[in-house]
Design a protein around this motif. Sequence first.
Motif, PDB file in Angstrom:
ATOM      1  N   THR A  75       0.831  -1.205   0.000  1.00 14.13           N
ATOM      2  CA  THR A  75       0.000   0.000   0.000  1.00 14.13           C
ATOM      3  C   THR A  75       0.865   1.254   0.000  1.00 14.13           C
ATOM      4  O   THR A  75       1.903   1.309   0.652  1.00 14.13           O
ATOM      5  CB  THR A  75      -0.916   0.022   1.239  1.00 14.13           C
ATOM      6  N   LEU A  76       0.420   2.253  -0.737  1.00 13.31           N
ATOM      7  CA  LEU A  76       1.088   3.558  -0.723  1.00 13.31           C
ATOM      8  C   LEU A  76       0.595   4.334   0.490  1.00 13.31           C
ATOM      9  O   LEU A  76      -0.171   5.288   0.396  1.00 13.31           O
ATOM     10  CB  LEU A  76       0.796   4.312  -2.029  1.00 13.31           C
ATOM     11  N   GLY A  77       1.037   3.896   1.635  1.00 16.93           N
ATOM     12  CA  GLY A  77       0.597   4.437   2.916  1.00 16.93           C
ATOM     13  C   GLY A  77       0.739   3.356   3.971  1.00 16.93           C
ATOM     14  O   GLY A  77       1.404   2.339   3.756  1.00 16.93           O
ATOM     15  N   LYS A  78       0.138   3.564   5.104  1.00 21.16           N
ATOM     16  CA  LYS A  78       0.137   2.537   6.130  1.00 21.16           C
ATOM     17  C   LYS A  78      -0.648   1.318   5.646  1.00 21.16           C
ATOM     18  O   LYS A  78      -1.557   1.454   4.816  1.00 21.16           O
ATOM     19  CB  LYS A  78      -0.473   3.078   7.423  1.00 21.16           C
ATOM     20  N   ARG A 161       4.317   6.019   2.450  1.00 20.57           N
ATOM     21  CA  ARG A 161       4.679   4.802   3.181  1.00 20.57           C
ATOM     22  C   ARG A 161       5.812   5.071   4.173  1.00 20.57           C
ATOM     23  O   ARG A 161       5.885   4.435   5.223  1.00 20.57           O
ATOM     24  CB  ARG A 161       5.086   3.698   2.216  1.00 20.57           C
ATOM     25  N   HIS A 162       6.669   6.027   3.826  1.00 25.56           N
ATOM     26  CA  HIS A 162       7.836   6.281   4.683  1.00 25.56           C
ATOM     27  C   HIS A 162       7.980   7.749   5.078  1.00 25.56           C
ATOM     28  O   HIS A 162       9.038   8.157   5.554  1.00 25.56           O
ATOM     29  CB  HIS A 162       9.106   5.776   3.997  1.00 25.56           C
ATOM     30  N   GLN A 163       6.937   8.546   4.852  1.00 22.76           N
ATOM     31  CA  GLN A 163       6.850   9.922   5.342  1.00 22.76           C
ATOM     32  C   GLN A 163       8.039  10.789   4.912  1.00 22.76           C
ATOM     33  O   GLN A 163       8.505  11.647   5.656  1.00 22.76           O
ATOM     34  CB  GLN A 163       6.721   9.967   6.872  1.00 22.76           C
ATOM     35  N   ALA A 164       8.541  10.567   3.708  1.00 23.91           N
ATOM     36  CA  ALA A 164       9.627  11.381   3.177  1.00 23.91           C
ATOM     37  C   ALA A 164       9.038  12.615   2.487  1.00 23.91           C
ATOM     38  O   ALA A 164       7.862  12.633   2.116  1.00 23.91           O
ATOM     39  CB  ALA A 164      10.445  10.573   2.175  1.00 23.91           C
ATOM     40  N   PRO A 165       9.841  13.664   2.298  1.00 25.84           N
ATOM     41  CA  PRO A 165       9.361  14.816   1.529  1.00 25.84           C
ATOM     42  C   PRO A 165       8.996  14.379   0.113  1.00 25.84           C
ATOM     43  O   PRO A 165       9.642  13.494  -0.452  1.00 25.84           O
ATOM     44  CB  PRO A 165      10.562  15.767   1.520  1.00 25.84           C
ATOM     45  N   VAL A 336      -2.193  12.866  -4.881  1.00 26.24           N
ATOM     46  CA  VAL A 336      -3.608  12.513  -4.709  1.00 26.24           C
ATOM     47  C   VAL A 336      -3.833  11.002  -4.675  1.00 26.24           C
ATOM     48  O   VAL A 336      -4.979  10.551  -4.805  1.00 26.24           O
ATOM     49  CB  VAL A 336      -4.477  13.138  -5.833  1.00 26.24           C
ATOM     50  N   SER A 337      -2.758  10.200  -4.489  1.00 25.42           N
ATOM     51  CA  SER A 337      -2.899   8.740  -4.584  1.00 25.42           C
ATOM     52  C   SER A 337      -2.647   8.017  -3.274  1.00 25.42           C
ATOM     53  O   SER A 337      -2.408   6.807  -3.263  1.00 25.42           O
ATOM     54  CB  SER A 337      -1.949   8.196  -5.662  1.00 25.42           C
ATOM     55  N   LYS A 338      -2.713   8.696  -2.178  1.00 24.03           N
ATOM     56  CA  LYS A 338      -2.498   8.079  -0.875  1.00 24.03           C
ATOM     57  C   LYS A 338      -3.523   6.970  -0.624  1.00 24.03           C
ATOM     58  O   LYS A 338      -4.718   7.135  -0.871  1.00 24.03           O
ATOM     59  CB  LYS A 338      -2.619   9.145   0.217  1.00 24.03           C
ATOM     60  N   GLY A 339      -3.038   5.814  -0.151  1.00 24.60           N
ATOM     61  CA  GLY A 339      -3.931   4.709   0.208  1.00 24.60           C
ATOM     62  C   GLY A 339      -4.156   3.684  -0.885  1.00 24.60           C
ATOM     63  O   GLY A 339      -4.752   2.633  -0.632  1.00 24.60           O
ATOM     64  N   ARG A 340      -3.707   3.942  -2.108  1.00 19.05           N
ATOM     65  CA  ARG A 340      -3.832   2.956  -3.186  1.00 19.05           C
ATOM     66  C   ARG A 340      -2.724   1.901  -3.047  1.00 19.05           C
ATOM     67  O   ARG A 340      -1.629   2.192  -2.560  1.00 19.05           O
ATOM     68  CB  ARG A 340      -3.690   3.623  -4.556  1.00 19.05           C
TER      69      ARG A 340
END
Length: 545
Positions: A75-78, A161-165, A336-340
């Motif tokens: 996942t592109l996020g948690k 996923r890793h909170q980078a800039p 705009v793709s967070k969570g996919r």
Amino acid sequence: MQKKNSKLTPVFWVAVAIATVFILWGTFLPENVETVLGFIDGFIASNLGWFYMLVMTFFVLFAIFMVVSPYGRITLGKPDEKPEYSYFTWFAFLFTAGMGVGLVFFGVTEPLTHFHAPPSEDPGSMAAAEESLQHTLFHWGIHPWATYAVVGLVLAYFKFRHQAPILISSALTPILGDRAKGGWGQAVDVLAVFGTIFGIATSLGLGATQITAGLSFSFDGIENTIMTQLLVVLIITVLFITSAVSGVDRGIRYLSWMNIIVAIGLMIFVFVLGSTVQMVDSFMTTTGNYLQNLPSMTFDMNAFTGERDFLNDWTLFYWAWWIGWSAFVGTFIARVSKGRTIREFVIGVTAVPFVFSAIWFAVLGVAGIEMDQSLGGQLYDLVGAQGDEVALFAFLENLPLATLVIGIAVLLIASFFVTSADAGTFVLGMLTTGGRLNPPLNIKIIWGVILAGTASVLLFSGGLEALEMAMLIAAFPFSFVVILLAISLVKALSNEYDILRLESKQQEFEPDFQEESKRELEEKREEFEQSLPDEEVEIEGEEKQ
């Protein structure tokens, strides 16, 4: 840890300085800049065209690999994070930042132009019509969207996923290490800003010429002059800065919804009034021809015929254009793709736009060619005399409710340009404030003014073509950056996937194995975290949008 900075970074000042040099050069010495850049551009197309073809092929193969590989489930996020936007809103965003305005601009023009000047068939024949639609879809199909997908996927992975800039330099940390924070990283970000400035400014200028040409062509009393074009740029600037005030969740989202609804409505209108069965047949035939001939078109350099005009003027131009735009479009798509999931992201960014483009060109392309034939070639002659920007309006003029439909088309084009410019200022704000996800309004306004000023100055001096060539030249070094982004992502995913497998095994096996694998897991985690870019830390009172 890296604290986010709301101030402008050195990337801003270096990029603005380079842009200023080109603007002044294009203003005072337009013929010289056109000669110099034209020579460089021609050299790249004639001698390094094979490189663009191979690079674009690599991006397509890389996108396919991401879909079929085990990494696709990540996942592109948690792990349990849900998508930030619905499918409809997400797809609307893709077209807003990607190529929605291009589809409207070239929907009639490109198939019609290829029909009269095809790569290999006899001009004006049915074989030319078939080849025309096939090559149009080739230019707007999987290749450009795969390029956007590579950039967007890498940035979204490291950001969510890793909170980078959300910076291209940060995404290269697994390869560059600490050098990503220094001169090398800043050079990469400057190159991304460079392409974004020139791409958006060129679009603003071209958009102004198309809107004024459409108004002048369709309505008495409106002349297509430089002053009218500058007025259109001013109006668009006010509108997209107003939209920027609202942020992504309001301004760009609502305009994107409207854009996609109106574009589909226009397509349905033409579909119902045109040769409906022929359009459906054309969609199926063109899609089949495209998929069947994709390998040969992808690698065809006309090595034995020696005919390079079509290849240089169209295919290689598009390939460089898409690479040059990938920094801007990829960054916005990532935003705009967070969570996919990775698989969902790549399929959504490549397959869905491809299908829509195939339908769009089957409808408007077939309708445009049929109308041109019924008018004895007058539509093509008009485009040759007055420019590509009049093709859509000349076509719509021959349909029922012409005045109303042309007015809607002008508003659609303007709205697409407003949302593209709004997204562009958003991306420029992120790239020049250290990757801030929601850049301050004043910085977005600064970029809006710079973009509008750039487009206006170059329209006035006739230097838009030089700006376009400069972005295409910049696409050559940036293609290496995109390749490095792909390598960086695979390196990070490979390490993370090993960690995920060990974590899964720990839950299944006996205590002795768990203890042994725990030590291995801790070592892998430590090594992996050291290879990642620094995390961002929200500063107190940061503006939320």
